[in-house]
Design an enzyme around this catalytic site. Structure first.
Site, PDB file in Angstrom:
ATOM      1  N   ASP A  30       0.847  -1.197   0.000  1.00 56.03           N
ATOM      2  CA  ASP A  30       0.000   0.000   0.000  1.00 56.03           C
ATOM      3  C   ASP A  30       0.882   1.247   0.000  1.00 56.03           C
ATOM      4  OD1 ASP A  30      -3.218   0.571   1.030  1.00 56.03           O
ATOM      5  OD2 ASP A  30      -1.762   2.223   1.072  1.00 56.03           O
ATOM      6  N   ILE A  31       0.499   2.251  -0.791  1.00 54.68           N
ATOM      7  CA  ILE A  31       1.300   3.470  -0.917  1.00 54.68           C
ATOM      8  C   ILE A  31       1.245   4.323   0.352  1.00 54.68           C
ATOM      9  CG2 ILE A  31      -0.425   5.073  -1.859  1.00 54.68           C
ATOM     10  CD1 ILE A  31       1.609   5.770  -4.055  1.00 54.68           C
ATOM     11  N   ASN A  87     -13.089  -2.952   2.692  1.00 59.28           N
ATOM     12  CA  ASN A  87     -14.087  -1.891   2.822  1.00 59.28           C
ATOM     13  C   ASN A  87     -15.026  -1.916   1.618  1.00 59.28           C
ATOM     14  OD1 ASN A  87     -12.770  -0.843   5.183  1.00 59.28           O
ATOM     15  ND2 ASN A  87     -11.246   0.137   3.854  1.00 59.28           N
ATOM     16  N   VAL A  96     -10.918   3.132  -3.457  1.00 62.82           N
ATOM     17  CA  VAL A  96     -10.594   2.602  -4.791  1.00 62.82           C
ATOM     18  C   VAL A  96     -11.625   1.524  -5.112  1.00 62.82           C
ATOM     19  CG1 VAL A  96      -8.890   1.412  -6.211  1.00 62.82           C
ATOM     20  CG2 VAL A  96      -8.129   3.109  -4.512  1.00 62.82           C
ATOM     21  N   HIS A 100     -10.510  -5.246  -3.093  1.00 62.38           N
ATOM     22  CA  HIS A 100      -9.185  -5.535  -2.546  1.00 62.38           C
ATOM     23  C   HIS A 100      -9.286  -5.885  -1.082  1.00 62.38           C
ATOM     24  CE1 HIS A 100     -10.005  -1.189  -2.275  1.00 62.38           C
ATOM     25  NE2 HIS A 100      -9.340  -1.211  -1.137  1.00 62.38           N
ATOM     26  N   HIS A 102      -7.039  -5.544   2.360  1.00 62.57           N
ATOM     27  CA  HIS A 102      -5.866  -5.013   3.040  1.00 62.57           C
ATOM     28  C   HIS A 102      -5.326  -6.122   3.945  1.00 62.57           C
ATOM     29  CE1 HIS A 102      -6.821  -0.604   2.386  1.00 62.57           C
ATOM     30  NE2 HIS A 102      -8.032  -1.119   2.212  1.00 62.57           N
TER      31      HIS A 102
HETATM   32  P1  5GP Z   1      -9.652   1.589   0.355  1.00 59.11           P
HETATM   33  O1  5GP Z   1      -9.628   2.980   0.955  1.00 59.11           O
HETATM   34  O2  5GP Z   1     -10.397   1.589  -0.954  1.00 59.11           O
HETATM   35  O3  5GP Z   1     -10.112   0.507   1.275  1.00 59.11           O
HETATM   36  O4  5GP Z   1      -8.139   1.228   0.055  1.00 59.11           O
HETATM   37  C1  5GP Z   1      -7.443   1.762  -1.023  1.00 59.11           C
HETATM   38  C2  5GP Z   1      -5.981   1.718  -0.659  1.00 59.11           C
HETATM   39  O5  5GP Z   1      -5.244   1.917  -1.853  1.00 59.11           O
HETATM   40  C3  5GP Z   1      -5.534   2.827   0.312  1.00 59.11           C
HETATM   41  O6  5GP Z   1      -4.998   2.226   1.490  1.00 59.11           O
HETATM   42  C4  5GP Z   1      -4.485   3.614  -0.475  1.00 59.11           C
HETATM   43  O7  5GP Z   1      -3.390   4.007   0.305  1.00 59.11           O
HETATM   44  C5  5GP Z   1      -4.085   2.632  -1.563  1.00 59.11           C
HETATM   45  N1  5GP Z   1      -3.675   3.249  -2.819  1.00 59.11           N
HETATM   46  C6  5GP Z   1      -4.329   4.232  -3.505  1.00 59.11           C
HETATM   47  N2  5GP Z   1      -3.666   4.544  -4.630  1.00 59.11           N
HETATM   48  C7  5GP Z   1      -2.574   3.726  -4.659  1.00 59.11           C
HETATM   49  C8  5GP Z   1      -1.497   3.584  -5.592  1.00 59.11           C
HETATM   50  O8  5GP Z   1      -1.409   4.245  -6.624  1.00 59.11           O
HETATM   51  N3  5GP Z   1      -0.550   2.651  -5.290  1.00 59.11           N
HETATM   52  C9  5GP Z   1      -0.607   1.881  -4.152  1.00 59.11           C
HETATM   53  N4  5GP Z   1       0.375   1.003  -3.959  1.00 59.11           N
HETATM   54  N5  5GP Z   1      -1.621   1.998  -3.265  1.00 59.11           N
HETATM   55  C10 5GP Z   1      -2.582   2.899  -3.515  1.00 59.11           C
END
Ligand code: 5GP
Ligand code: ZN
Length: 114
Positions: A30-31, A87, A96, A100, A102
């Site tokens: 994760d970034i 989520n 996103v 996915h 985590h």
């Molecule tokens: P969500 O908020 O949808 O549950 O998780 C999306 C995750 O994607 C977040 O933890 C965010 O940091 C990660 N994320 C968003 N854009 C990127 C990216 O371009 N590269 C990587 N490696 N992670 C990303």
């Protein structure tokens, strides 16, 4: 999906720190890590949210969970424990819209989550 960040990561159009890949799954760092280990594990096929799963996705999602377990072990997380989070939609924290998991570990986690 052409405008999906995770589809672009899976295709290699956006760089990522890959930790695992097979024909159906892709795992990467994760970034914005929320724990010492914070990985994302995604199906390569674009599925927007957990709301969109159907019965035919059962084997794929099962393999995703088994891969998460194996990656946790490889990352040294299985002894102390780890957390898997998925989520669904904005109020749960989804940002996103490509399904996915985590995989978080390396620190203690509170319950209930915020
Ligand atoms: P969500 O908020 O949808 O549950 O998780 C999306 C995750 O994607 C977040 O933890 C965010 O940091 C990660 N994320 C968003 N854009 C990127 C990216 O371009 N590269 C990587 N490696 N992670 C990303
Ligand atoms: Zn996608």
């Amino acid at each position: 999906m052409s405008d999906c960040i995770f589809c672009k990561i899976v295709k290699g159009d956006i760089p990522s720190a890959r930790v695992y890949e097979d024909e159906e799954l892709y795992a990467f760092k994760d970034i914005g890590p929320q724990a010492p280990t914070h990985l994302l594990i995604v199906p390569k096929r674009h599925i927007p949210t957990l709301n969109d799963l159907t019965g035919s996705d059962g084997p794929l999602m099962g393999r995703l969970l088994v891969a998460a377990s194996r990656i946790a072990r490889e990352q040294g997380l299985s002894e102390k424990g780890f957390r898997i989070v998925a989520n669904c939609l904005e109020s749960a924290g989804q940002s996103v819209f490509h399904v996915h998991f985590h995989l978080l570990g390396g620190r203690a986690f509170r319950w209930p989550p915020g």
